[in-house]
Motif scaffolding. Sequence first.
Motif, short mmCIF file in Angstrom:
data_model
loop_
_atom_site.label_atom_id
_atom_site.label_comp_id
_atom_site.label_asym_id
_atom_site.label_seq_id
_atom_site.Cartn_x
_atom_site.Cartn_y
_atom_site.Cartn_z
N UNK A 102 0.81 -1.22 0.00
CA UNK A 102 0.00 0.00 0.00
C UNK A 102 0.84 1.27 0.00
N UNK A 103 2.02 1.23 0.59
CA UNK A 103 2.82 2.45 0.68
C UNK A 103 3.15 3.09 -0.67
N UNK A 105 1.20 3.88 -2.85
CA UNK A 105 0.09 4.80 -3.13
C UNK A 105 -0.23 5.68 -1.93
N UNK A 106 0.72 5.82 -1.00
CA UNK A 106 0.46 6.61 0.22
C UNK A 106 0.10 8.06 -0.10
N UNK A 107 0.77 8.66 -1.05
CA UNK A 107 0.47 10.05 -1.40
C UNK A 107 -0.96 10.19 -1.90
N UNK A 108 -1.42 9.22 -2.67
CA UNK A 108 -2.79 9.26 -3.17
C UNK A 108 -3.79 9.16 -2.03
N UNK A 109 -3.54 8.25 -1.09
CA UNK A 109 -4.46 8.10 0.05
C UNK A 109 -4.49 9.38 0.88
N UNK A 161 7.96 3.95 8.31
CA UNK A 161 7.10 5.05 7.87
C UNK A 161 5.73 4.51 7.49
N UNK A 162 4.67 5.19 7.94
CA UNK A 162 3.32 4.78 7.65
C UNK A 162 2.64 5.71 6.66
#
Length: 236
Positions: A102-103, A105-109, A161-162
Amino acid sequence: MSIHLLGGGWADDESRWTGRFVDEARERAGGPPTIAVVLWAEDADEGATWHDDYRDDLTKLGAGTVNVVQLTAERTLLPTDLGGADGIFVGGGLTPGYHAAIMPAADTIRGLVSTGVPYAGFSAGAMIAGDVALLGGWRIGGVAVAPEKNGEGLDEVTLDAGLGLVDLVVDVHCAQHGNLSRAVAIVHAGLSDRVVAIDENTSLIVGVGGLQVAGDGSVWTADRDGDRVSIGVLAA
């Protein structure tokens, strides 16, 4: 809109915790919302066994459309997977697997949440939601701080980092799996100044009004207090 951190567990009626997330998605949509459900498993066939359960549960709570995105070690989350979502629900399973997939796409979330899309993280989905994610592990410096079965395939307690949605380190299944000791040990070891550990069938809701607890159980807090660790309990 809010970040809903769910401590795991299943119940016939989840309206008081998971239902709060669906209600916010409905408010955003102005009607039955579209929910993007993100799941991870070792392989797609294994993950598919859970798809109908998640669809049925969220539909019962008022979702209009439930789009399941199945991730694996080879298939990571894409920004386009979340297009049109009125709410993002990240499921449970092996936390290191979810984190790796998932990370990207972290910026998108983060961007969608900043525009008012509510986020719900169930178990693993809650653990990766913070600025710092707790991936698992059951020992610190070789000393046991939690049951080995809670390690998620990791020996040493591991932080990374989350998603950056909340400024909390999050643990789950607290009362049911005995994870309060891990939360305390993380703070005592200086790995974080604050950890929240959420019981099953319980959600910690982080919104503009601060912190709220919903559901059947409690949220346990471990905070640095000088040379000590201070323990608190937030009840629904």
